[in-house]
Write a protein that holds these residues in place. Structure first.
Motif, PDB file in Angstrom:
ATOM      1  N   GLY A 135       0.805  -1.215   0.000  1.00  0.00           N
ATOM      2  CA  GLY A 135       0.000   0.000   0.000  1.00  0.00           C
ATOM      3  C   GLY A 135       0.837   1.261   0.000  1.00  0.00           C
ATOM      4  O   GLY A 135       1.941   1.304  -0.543  1.00  0.00           O
ATOM      5  N   ALA A 136       0.317   2.300   0.621  1.00  0.00           N
ATOM      6  CA  ALA A 136       0.961   3.612   0.614  1.00  0.00           C
ATOM      7  C   ALA A 136       2.302   3.582   1.333  1.00  0.00           C
ATOM      8  O   ALA A 136       2.503   2.827   2.282  1.00  0.00           O
ATOM      9  CB  ALA A 136       0.050   4.641   1.271  1.00  0.00           C
ATOM     10  N   GLY A 167      -2.285   9.678  -6.596  1.00  0.00           N
ATOM     11  CA  GLY A 167      -1.424   8.717  -7.269  1.00  0.00           C
ATOM     12  C   GLY A 167      -2.113   7.374  -7.421  1.00  0.00           C
ATOM     13  O   GLY A 167      -2.081   6.750  -8.490  1.00  0.00           O
ATOM     14  N   PHE A 168      -2.778   6.925  -6.355  1.00  0.00           N
ATOM     15  CA  PHE A 168      -3.547   5.679  -6.434  1.00  0.00           C
ATOM     16  C   PHE A 168      -4.749   5.844  -7.358  1.00  0.00           C
ATOM     17  O   PHE A 168      -5.090   4.939  -8.113  1.00  0.00           O
ATOM     18  CB  PHE A 168      -4.008   5.258  -5.037  1.00  0.00           C
ATOM     19  CG  PHE A 168      -2.934   4.627  -4.207  1.00  0.00           C
ATOM     20  CD1 PHE A 168      -2.614   3.293  -4.369  1.00  0.00           C
ATOM     21  CD2 PHE A 168      -2.227   5.380  -3.279  1.00  0.00           C
ATOM     22  CE1 PHE A 168      -1.610   2.709  -3.602  1.00  0.00           C
ATOM     23  CE2 PHE A 168      -1.225   4.809  -2.511  1.00  0.00           C
ATOM     24  CZ  PHE A 168      -0.905   3.468  -2.670  1.00  0.00           C
ATOM     25  N   GLY A 200      -3.804  -0.028  -0.539  1.00  0.00           N
ATOM     26  CA  GLY A 200      -3.784   0.229  -1.968  1.00  0.00           C
ATOM     27  C   GLY A 200      -3.481  -0.990  -2.809  1.00  0.00           C
ATOM     28  O   GLY A 200      -3.895  -1.073  -3.973  1.00  0.00           O
ATOM     29  N   GLY A 201      -2.784  -1.957  -2.226  1.00  0.00           N
ATOM     30  CA  GLY A 201      -2.513  -3.202  -2.944  1.00  0.00           C
ATOM     31  C   GLY A 201      -3.787  -3.972  -3.243  1.00  0.00           C
ATOM     32  O   GLY A 201      -3.916  -4.607  -4.297  1.00  0.00           O
ATOM     33  N   VAL A 202      -4.747  -3.922  -2.314  1.00  0.00           N
ATOM     34  CA  VAL A 202      -6.054  -4.536  -2.552  1.00  0.00           C
ATOM     35  C   VAL A 202      -6.769  -3.794  -3.672  1.00  0.00           C
ATOM     36  O   VAL A 202      -7.427  -4.398  -4.522  1.00  0.00           O
ATOM     37  CB  VAL A 202      -6.905  -4.536  -1.271  1.00  0.00           C
ATOM     38  CG1 VAL A 202      -8.280  -5.162  -1.520  1.00  0.00           C
ATOM     39  CG2 VAL A 202      -6.185  -5.276  -0.145  1.00  0.00           C
ATOM     40  N   GLY A 203      -6.613  -2.465  -3.687  1.00  0.00           N
ATOM     41  CA  GLY A 203      -7.211  -1.666  -4.751  1.00  0.00           C
ATOM     42  C   GLY A 203      -6.675  -2.026  -6.117  1.00  0.00           C
ATOM     43  O   GLY A 203      -7.429  -2.106  -7.095  1.00  0.00           O
ATOM     44  N   LEU A 204      -5.367  -2.273  -6.204  1.00  0.00           N
ATOM     45  CA  LEU A 204      -4.768  -2.669  -7.483  1.00  0.00           C
ATOM     46  C   LEU A 204      -5.321  -4.018  -7.938  1.00  0.00           C
ATOM     47  O   LEU A 204      -5.652  -4.197  -9.116  1.00  0.00           O
ATOM     48  CB  LEU A 204      -3.246  -2.748  -7.355  1.00  0.00           C
ATOM     49  CG  LEU A 204      -2.488  -1.454  -7.090  1.00  0.00           C
ATOM     50  CD1 LEU A 204      -0.989  -1.731  -7.050  1.00  0.00           C
ATOM     51  CD2 LEU A 204      -2.798  -0.414  -8.145  1.00  0.00           C
ATOM     52  N   ALA A 205      -5.407  -4.971  -7.017  1.00  0.00           N
ATOM     53  CA  ALA A 205      -5.950  -6.283  -7.367  1.00  0.00           C
ATOM     54  C   ALA A 205      -7.393  -6.157  -7.852  1.00  0.00           C
ATOM     55  O   ALA A 205      -7.794  -6.794  -8.830  1.00  0.00           O
ATOM     56  CB  ALA A 205      -5.864  -7.225  -6.166  1.00  0.00           C
TER      57      ALA A 205
END
Length: 249
Positions: free
Chosen positions: A63-64, A84-85, A110-115
């Motif tokens: 994430g961030a 940025g996200f 944010g990693g969950v958001g990317l997935a």
């Protein structure tokens, strides 16, 4: 070990890989490079299908960047950072090519958001997920539309409120975030490669039109995610959040 974002093309499959030595956390310059790379790959005639992955064999994305969060001193800088996200998610949404997510390890914030912003996501048994934002004084505002769209509001609320819990890959699969979960990274990579190369042989016009269907009714996200970045940008300045973030220095 230096951070990077790269695009490698193999048999018309574009593999976009990002890396940061601190558990693949995302400072502004990595986010900016990632959104730019996704946009450029989407316009590259030599690329038919995209795969989003991260370097290393442990964490997909933490994430961030906490170091950058701690340094934010005004709302404008806060909004700019969280945008940025927003920019990465919007680049994925607007990319005319289907994007396969390759999630080899834990995804946080944010990693969950990317997935969730990928069109089809595959993972390993180590790819647990957590939305920890409320526990540090902000919230997953920017990524919420992407996550809720993929797993539903109820599951999104569950993960958001239970902010200190890692949810299992099986939970993510049951809720629709992951299409399948594999025992090993090798098995994951084989599945990603097989799927990507199969999709390359399909009608590219049909794939592009199908992507538009997948993302129908998200045209307002440019404004929505910017507004959400503004909320996070203000909350990161709160006394509660500042005091919490000091523990991570």
């Amino acid at each position: 070990m230096q951070s990077y974002v790269t695009l490698k093309i193999e048999k018309e499959v574009g593999f976009i890989e990002f890396f940061h030595p601190n558990k693949n956390s995302m400072p502004s310059y990595v986010l900016s490079k990632l959104s730019e790379t996704i946009t450029n790959a989407g316009n590259n005639e030599n690329v038919k299908i995209l795969v989003l992955k991260s370097g290393g064999d442990r964490t997909f994305c933490a994430g961030a960047s906490f170091n950058e969060l701690i340094a934010i001193e005004d709302a404008e800088s806060g909004e700019q950072f969280f945008s940025g996200f927003a920019n990465v998610i919007n680049a994925m949404r607007k990319c005319p090519k289907l994007i396969i997510g390759r999630i080899q390890g834990k995804a946080v914030g944010g990693g969950v958001g990317l997935a969730a912003a990928t069109d089809y996501c595959l993972a390993t048994q180590y790819a647990s997920t957590k939305l920890s934002e409320l526990s540090i004084g902000i919230g997953p505002f920017v990524i919420e539309p992407a996550v809720s769209r993929k797993i539903g509001k109820a599951a999104m609320a569950q993960m958001t409120i239970d902010a200190e819990t890692f949810f299992t890959p099986q939970f993510a699969k049951d809720k629709g975030l992951y299409a399948d979960v594999f025992d090993t990274i090798d098995a994951l990579d084989d599945a990603v490669k097989t799927l990507a190369e199969k999709l390359v042989g399909y009608n590219p016009e049909a794939l592009s039109e199908m992507k538009k269907v997948f993302w129908k009714d998200t045209e307002h996200w440019d404004n929505l995610l910017t507004e959400r970045a503004g909320i996070s940008g203000k909350l990161v300045l709160s006394e509660f959040t500042k005091n919490t973030l000091k523990r991570f220095k």
